[in-house]
Write an enzyme that holds these catalytic residues in place. Structure first.
Site, short mmCIF file in Angstrom:
data_model
loop_
_atom_site.label_atom_id
_atom_site.label_comp_id
_atom_site.label_asym_id
_atom_site.label_seq_id
_atom_site.Cartn_x
_atom_site.Cartn_y
_atom_site.Cartn_z
N CYS A 5 42.12 29.70 48.68
CA CYS A 5 43.30 30.57 48.69
C CYS A 5 43.45 31.38 49.98
O CYS A 5 44.44 31.21 50.70
CB CYS A 5 43.27 31.49 47.49
SG CYS A 5 43.11 30.57 45.96
C1 UGA Z 1 41.88 35.07 45.65
C2 UGA Z 1 42.54 36.36 45.16
O1 UGA Z 1 41.54 37.38 45.01
C3 UGA Z 1 43.25 36.13 43.82
O2 UGA Z 1 43.94 37.31 43.45
C4 UGA Z 1 44.25 34.98 43.99
O3 UGA Z 1 44.88 34.66 42.76
C5 UGA Z 1 43.51 33.75 44.47
O4 UGA Z 1 42.86 34.05 45.73
C6 UGA Z 1 44.53 32.65 44.65
O5 UGA Z 1 45.38 32.78 45.52
O6 UGA Z 1 44.56 31.72 43.84
P1 UGA Z 1 39.62 33.75 45.08
O7 UGA Z 1 39.93 32.93 46.28
O8 UGA Z 1 39.25 33.07 43.81
O9 UGA Z 1 40.87 34.71 44.71
O10 UGA Z 1 38.38 34.68 45.46
P2 UGA Z 1 38.11 36.21 45.86
O11 UGA Z 1 37.23 36.81 44.84
O12 UGA Z 1 39.34 36.92 46.21
O13 UGA Z 1 37.22 35.98 47.18
C7 UGA Z 1 37.75 35.30 48.32
C8 UGA Z 1 36.73 35.28 49.43
O14 UGA Z 1 36.55 36.59 49.98
C9 UGA Z 1 35.33 34.82 48.96
O15 UGA Z 1 34.77 33.94 49.93
C10 UGA Z 1 34.53 36.11 48.91
O16 UGA Z 1 33.15 35.92 49.14
C11 UGA Z 1 35.18 36.91 50.04
N1 UGA Z 1 35.01 38.37 49.86
C12 UGA Z 1 35.65 39.02 48.86
C13 UGA Z 1 34.21 39.08 50.74
O17 UGA Z 1 33.63 38.49 51.68
N2 UGA Z 1 34.07 40.42 50.57
C14 UGA Z 1 34.68 41.10 49.57
O18 UGA Z 1 34.51 42.34 49.48
C15 UGA Z 1 35.48 40.38 48.68
#
Ligand code: UGA
Length: 434
Positions: free
Chosen positions: A272
């Site tokens: 995403c």
């Molecule tokens: C993301 C959004 O959070 C959702 O709201 C959205 O629906 C989704 O994309 C989508 O468009 O379908 P997702 O990709 O499942 O969700 O994962 P996240 O939990 O948002 O994490 C994304 C990335 O950011 C991961 O690689 C995670 O490790 C990284 N991240 C997240 C960090 O490095 N630090 C943080 O503090 C948070």
């Protein structure tokens, strides 16, 4: 209500099962017979917490019978509202490829030509502003030989589920965005979401389809940029010997900043953030706008894996030596390796001629498609045995709880991209931003 959900990917399967839960009758349509068979047997086709229980409960033999899967588009005719959850893959230039969406809309439109009653089609897939109104609606009008607003309605309902916590996110939404260009489509979307809205008191954003589409990109772009900003600040912290997590805890106390998405490290991956930031940047450029912040967020994200590798280089030369890569999924709780930060980390190790031993509790098979020739270990200990360095890429509990396993390393250099491991005696520890 009777709903049809076209597409059985992460989003389609999850929302189909979740909509069945409060009492809707749901038909999930996909061209892949193995996925359809799995759902009808009561099995989840993807790894997602809470999904197996829901599918068993609503599609299994002794289930409620409220969820069925099929390859047959004609089943749409027995439903009131159709959600389009088809993939929008990324093209070389970063923009989205709409061909699967267009083909799905074409088939849906041709099917709706045989329906006399009103039908509402809701776009769930992430698409750039104007796609629902201009592309999808005109295909439906042409194929169904109907007029939007007269015989059928179109809406846009962006998805904010996170992989790994999708079922829980569905049940506890921060907001529900209902984009519609006509009143009946909006009323139908309310009928679908009312049980959820009543249960959770989630705020509802009523808007037009174009704004709904942009809200999704703004949401993901903002969060991706927030992580890149804390990574930028974290890199500066590291230069000063300051712990970025202590700094993040303090700034997170400010309501205007909030404590969420302040975990600095190797950066964002998944299907995403990388795809959506690339798509909206490409769309902005099409409109002759340079998206400076989103460009910078992406560039910084691309650089983090190399920073991790250079911290490793400071301690050990890995040429022809064994290096353990701990974690392959783009984040814990999923087997998804798309755009995982493990990919550039492994590429960097291959460039350094290292012998790679990778471990992940569930994502090994997905990564094998990407790197068929590296070693995949069954346990963290097996990956660590004889290694001169370990790179921590995903903060799985199985990895966070490692202790004595590091004793099996030839030189215990642990370079942590996720703050998963505690600094302790007996290992040479480098955190990426702390
Ligand atoms: C993301 C959004 O959070 C959702 O709201 C959205 O629906 C989704 O994309 C989508 O468009 O379908 P997702 O990709 O499942 O969700 O994962 P996240 O939990 O948002 O994490 C994304 C990335 O950011 C991961 O690689 C995670 O490790 C990284 N991240 C997240 C960090 O490095 N630090 C943080 O503090 C948070």
């Amino acid at each position: 209500m009777h709903l049809s959900v076209i597409g059985s990917g992460y989003v389609g399967t999850t929302i189909a099962a979740c909509f069945a839960d409060p009492g809707h009758q749901v038909t999930n349509i996909d061209i892949d017979e193995s996925i359809v068979d799995a759902i009808n047997a009561g099995d989840a086709p993807i790894h997602e917490d809470g999904l197996p229980e829901l599918i068993e409960q609503h599609a299994g033999d002794d289930g409620t019978g409220r969820l069925r899967a099929t390859t047959n588009y004609d089943t749409v005719l027995d439903t009131d509202v159709t959600f389009l959850c088809l993939p929008t893959p990324q093209k070389e230039d970063g923009s989205i490829d709409l061909s699967i969406m267009e083909a799905g809309a074409k088939q849906l439109g041709a099917t709706l030509a045989d329906k006399d009653d009103w039908h509402t089609v809701v776009v769930k897939s992430t698409v750039v502003p104007g796609t629902t109104e201009e592309t999808i609606t005109s295909i439906l009008e042409r194929e169904a030989n109907k007029t939007v607003g007269e015989n059928f309605g179109v809406g846009m309902n962006p998805e904010f589920l996170r992989e790994g916590t999708a079922v829980n996110d569905f049940r506890n939404p921060d907001k529900v965005v209902l984009g519609a260009d006509d009143e009946q489509a909006l009323a139908d979307m309310y009928d679908v979401f009312d049980p959820l809205i009543d249960d959770t008191d989630a705020p509802v954003v009523e808007t037009d389809t174009r704004t709904a589409e942009m809200i999704k990109y703004a949401n993901n772009g903002f969060l991706a940029a927030k992580v890149s900003l804390i990574n930028d600040i974290g890199n500066i912290c590291k230069e000063y010997g300051v712990d970025a997590y202590e700094v993040a805890d303090a700034i997170g106390l400010d309501d205007r900043i909030s404590e969420q998405f302040l975990r600095s490290g190797i950066g964002w991956g998944g299907s995403c953030f990388p795809k959506d930031t690339a798509a909206i940047r490409a769309a902005a450029r099409d409109e002759d706008y340079e998206p400076l912040m989103l460009d910078a967020a992406t560039e910084l994200n691309d650089r983090q894996p190399e920073r991790l590798l250079s911290l490793m280089d400071d301690h050990v030369d890995v040429a022809n030596e064994r290096v353990a890569v701990l974690g392959l999924a783009f984040k814990p709780g999923t087997d998804d390796t798309r755009n995982s930060r493990a990919i550039p980390a492994i590429e960097g190790l291959i460039e350094r001629n290292a012998n790679i031993a990778a471990y992940d509790p569930v994502a090994t098979e997905n990564m094998r498609d990407h790197f068929p020739d590296i070693e995949y270990a069954d346990t963290p200990k097996a990956a660590l045995g004889g290694a001169v360095a370990a790179l921590v890429v995903t903060d799985w509990p199985e990895i966070e709880n490692l202790h004595d396993e590091f004793d099996a390393m030839a030189t215990p250099v642990v370079v942590d991209g996720r703050r998963a491991i505690d600094r302790r005696d007996g290992i040479v520890y480098e955190g990426l931003t702390w």
